[in-house]
Design a protein around this motif. Structure first.
Motif, PDB file in Angstrom:
ATOM      1  N   TYR A  66     -11.129 -22.120 -22.669  1.00  0.00           N
ATOM      2  CA  TYR A  66     -11.550 -23.106 -21.677  1.00  0.00           C
ATOM      3  C   TYR A  66     -11.411 -22.591 -20.240  1.00  0.00           C
ATOM      4  CZ  TYR A  66     -11.860 -27.344 -18.920  1.00  0.00           C
ATOM      5  OH  TYR A  66     -12.222 -28.261 -17.974  1.00  0.00           O
ATOM      6  N   ILE A  67     -10.265 -22.039 -19.899  1.00  0.00           N
ATOM      7  CA  ILE A  67     -10.026 -21.561 -18.524  1.00  0.00           C
ATOM      8  C   ILE A  67     -11.036 -20.469 -18.172  1.00  0.00           C
ATOM      9  CG2 ILE A  67      -8.373 -20.383 -17.004  1.00  0.00           C
ATOM     10  CD1 ILE A  67      -7.650 -23.288 -17.487  1.00  0.00           C
ATOM     11  N   TYR A  68     -11.282 -19.571 -19.114  1.00  0.00           N
ATOM     12  CA  TYR A  68     -12.272 -18.513 -18.869  1.00  0.00           C
ATOM     13  C   TYR A  68     -13.633 -19.112 -18.507  1.00  0.00           C
ATOM     14  CZ  TYR A  68     -15.772 -14.972 -19.694  1.00  0.00           C
ATOM     15  OH  TYR A  68     -16.867 -14.148 -19.545  1.00  0.00           O
ATOM     16  N   TYR A  69     -14.125 -20.033 -19.333  1.00  0.00           N
ATOM     17  CA  TYR A  69     -15.434 -20.631 -19.077  1.00  0.00           C
ATOM     18  C   TYR A  69     -15.447 -21.475 -17.803  1.00  0.00           C
ATOM     19  CZ  TYR A  69     -17.345 -19.080 -23.508  1.00  0.00           C
ATOM     20  OH  TYR A  69     -17.813 -18.305 -24.543  1.00  0.00           O
ATOM     21  N   ARG A  70     -14.348 -22.123 -17.515  1.00  0.00           N
ATOM     22  CA  ARG A  70     -14.289 -22.964 -16.314  1.00  0.00           C
ATOM     23  C   ARG A  70     -14.339 -22.131 -15.031  1.00  0.00           C
ATOM     24  NH1 ARG A  70     -13.329 -28.123 -14.821  1.00  0.00           N
ATOM     25  NH2 ARG A  70     -12.280 -28.479 -12.837  1.00  0.00           N
ATOM     26  N   TYR A  71     -13.666 -20.980 -15.035  1.00  0.00           N
ATOM     27  CA  TYR A  71     -13.523 -20.208 -13.813  1.00  0.00           C
ATOM     28  C   TYR A  71     -14.343 -18.921 -13.765  1.00  0.00           C
ATOM     29  CZ  TYR A  71      -9.759 -23.464 -12.890  1.00  0.00           C
ATOM     30  OH  TYR A  71      -9.040 -24.614 -12.665  1.00  0.00           O
ATOM     31  N   SER A  72     -15.200 -18.687 -14.731  1.00  0.00           N
ATOM     32  CA  SER A  72     -16.039 -17.481 -14.724  1.00  0.00           C
ATOM     33  C   SER A  72     -17.499 -17.837 -14.447  1.00  0.00           C
ATOM     34  CB  SER A  72     -15.953 -16.754 -16.067  1.00  0.00           C
ATOM     35  OG  SER A  72     -16.845 -15.659 -16.066  1.00  0.00           O
ATOM     36  N   PRO A  73     -17.956 -17.655 -13.217  1.00  0.00           N
ATOM     37  CA  PRO A  73     -19.355 -17.973 -12.897  1.00  0.00           C
ATOM     38  C   PRO A  73     -20.381 -17.211 -13.747  1.00  0.00           C
ATOM     39  CG  PRO A  73     -18.088 -17.826 -10.891  1.00  0.00           C
ATOM     40  CD  PRO A  73     -17.196 -17.344 -11.999  1.00  0.00           C
ATOM     41  N   ASP A  74     -19.966 -16.127 -14.378  1.00  0.00           N
ATOM     42  CA  ASP A  74     -20.877 -15.430 -15.305  1.00  0.00           C
ATOM     43  C   ASP A  74     -21.357 -16.382 -16.404  1.00  0.00           C
ATOM     44  OD1 ASP A  74     -20.817 -12.847 -14.156  1.00  0.00           O
ATOM     45  OD2 ASP A  74     -18.962 -12.349 -15.214  1.00  0.00           O
ATOM     46  N   ILE A 138     -15.956 -16.440  -4.427  1.00  0.00           N
ATOM     47  CA  ILE A 138     -16.959 -15.396  -4.262  1.00  0.00           C
ATOM     48  C   ILE A 138     -16.766 -14.490  -5.468  1.00  0.00           C
ATOM     49  CG2 ILE A 138     -17.747 -13.458  -2.861  1.00  0.00           C
ATOM     50  CD1 ILE A 138     -16.602 -15.088  -0.436  1.00  0.00           C
ATOM     51  N   TRP A 139     -17.791 -14.407  -6.290  1.00  0.00           N
ATOM     52  CA  TRP A 139     -17.692 -13.724  -7.574  1.00  0.00           C
ATOM     53  C   TRP A 139     -18.511 -12.440  -7.552  1.00  0.00           C
ATOM     54  CZ3 TRP A 139     -14.511 -14.808 -11.470  1.00  0.00           C
ATOM     55  CH2 TRP A 139     -14.734 -14.214 -12.706  1.00  0.00           C
ATOM     56  N   VAL A 140     -17.858 -11.338  -7.883  1.00  0.00           N
ATOM     57  CA  VAL A 140     -18.519 -10.042  -7.978  1.00  0.00           C
ATOM     58  C   VAL A 140     -18.513  -9.667  -9.458  1.00  0.00           C
ATOM     59  CG1 VAL A 140     -18.597  -7.658  -7.168  1.00  0.00           C
ATOM     60  CG2 VAL A 140     -17.651  -9.452  -5.677  1.00  0.00           C
ATOM     61  N   SER A 141     -19.647  -9.860 -10.103  1.00  0.00           N
ATOM     62  CA  SER A 141     -19.750  -9.680 -11.546  1.00  0.00           C
ATOM     63  C   SER A 141     -19.412  -8.250 -11.963  1.00  0.00           C
ATOM     64  CB  SER A 141     -21.172 -10.022 -11.988  1.00  0.00           C
ATOM     65  OG  SER A 141     -21.272  -9.952 -13.386  1.00  0.00           O
ATOM     66  N   THR A 165      -5.729 -16.952 -11.646  1.00  0.00           N
ATOM     67  CA  THR A 165      -5.003 -15.685 -11.798  1.00  0.00           C
ATOM     68  C   THR A 165      -4.466 -15.510 -13.214  1.00  0.00           C
ATOM     69  OG1 THR A 165      -2.968 -16.640 -10.887  1.00  0.00           O
ATOM     70  CG2 THR A 165      -4.387 -15.433  -9.370  1.00  0.00           C
ATOM     71  N   GLU A 166      -4.109 -16.605 -13.850  1.00  0.00           N
ATOM     72  CA  GLU A 166      -3.642 -16.529 -15.232  1.00  0.00           C
ATOM     73  C   GLU A 166      -4.715 -15.915 -16.137  1.00  0.00           C
ATOM     74  OE1 GLU A 166      -2.759 -19.873 -18.503  1.00  0.00           O
ATOM     75  OE2 GLU A 166      -1.511 -20.016 -16.690  1.00  0.00           O
ATOM     76  N   GLU A 167      -5.966 -16.223 -15.845  1.00  0.00           N
ATOM     77  CA  GLU A 167      -7.068 -15.736 -16.670  1.00  0.00           C
ATOM     78  C   GLU A 167      -7.591 -14.372 -16.216  1.00  0.00           C
ATOM     79  OE1 GLU A 167      -9.674 -15.448 -19.682  1.00  0.00           O
ATOM     80  OE2 GLU A 167      -8.282 -17.119 -19.476  1.00  0.00           O
ATOM     81  N   PHE A 168      -7.646 -14.137 -14.912  1.00  0.00           N
ATOM     82  CA  PHE A 168      -8.379 -12.966 -14.426  1.00  0.00           C
ATOM     83  C   PHE A 168      -7.534 -11.880 -13.763  1.00  0.00           C
ATOM     84  CE2 PHE A 168     -11.539 -16.369 -14.538  1.00  0.00           C
ATOM     85  CZ  PHE A 168     -12.448 -15.779 -15.412  1.00  0.00           C
TER      86      PHE A 168
END
Length: 169
Positions: A66-74, A138-141, A165-168
């Motif tokens: 869930y956290i990954y999908y919530r915070y990953s604009p990819d 600001i997301w840099v894929s 930060t926990e996820e990325f």
């Protein structure tokens, strides 16, 4: 990047974000619109904006992803920039073509001006009240560029930053 071009980039970026954000707000009216990101790749050859709603997250809150999908604009759902960032991207292209343009310096100026612009718009109230329910970045894929961590910290509450930060990190 010349100072004049840098100022023009910030001006056009601010106009584009305001117009795009309002367009997205209207489109998502009545939905839980929580996420907004300026999105680019590691070569920073262009910038677009992406957004997401809670009901577009493909997993349940209890899912470990869930956290990954919530915070990953990819992984987000709204990719239409309505061609609003075309002028911004022409300026970016032009900045890399200037005589003596050093890739790392130009990239750094583009990303720092993006953060400055987002922070300015946040202070002006465009994104509403900062809360644990909202997420800006600001997301840099496909990158580990420090601008992502810096923007996550500067643009969000400490709780959102902690989740990020926990996820990325």
């Amino acid at each position: 990047m010349s100072e004049e071009l840098f100022k023009e980039l910030k001006k056009e970026l601010k106009l584009a974000i305001v117009k795009h954000y309002k367009e997205i707000e209207e489109m998502f009216r009545g939905k839980d619109f929580y996420g907004y990101a300026l999105y680019t790749s590691d070569d920073v050859s262009s910038i677009v904006a992406v957004a997401n709603t809670s009901d577009s997250i493909p997993v349940d809150v209890s899912d470990e992803m869930y956290i990954y999908y919530r915070y990953s604009p990819d992984e987000w759902s709204q990719w239409d920039d309505f061609e609003i960032f075309d002028t911004v991207n022409k300026i970016i292209e032009e900045s890399y073509c200037l005589p003596n343009a050093e890739f790392s310096r130009v990239k750094s100026k583009i990303l720092s001006s993006s953060l400055e612009t987002m922070m300015e718009l946040q202070r002006e109230g465009l994104f509403g009240v900062k809360s644990d329910e909202k997420y800006l970045i600001i997301w840099v894929s496909d990158s580990d560029d420090s601008i992502m961590e810096i923007s996550a910290k500067e643009l969000n509450t400490s709780k959102v930053y902690e989740d990020y930060t926990e996820e990325f990190e």
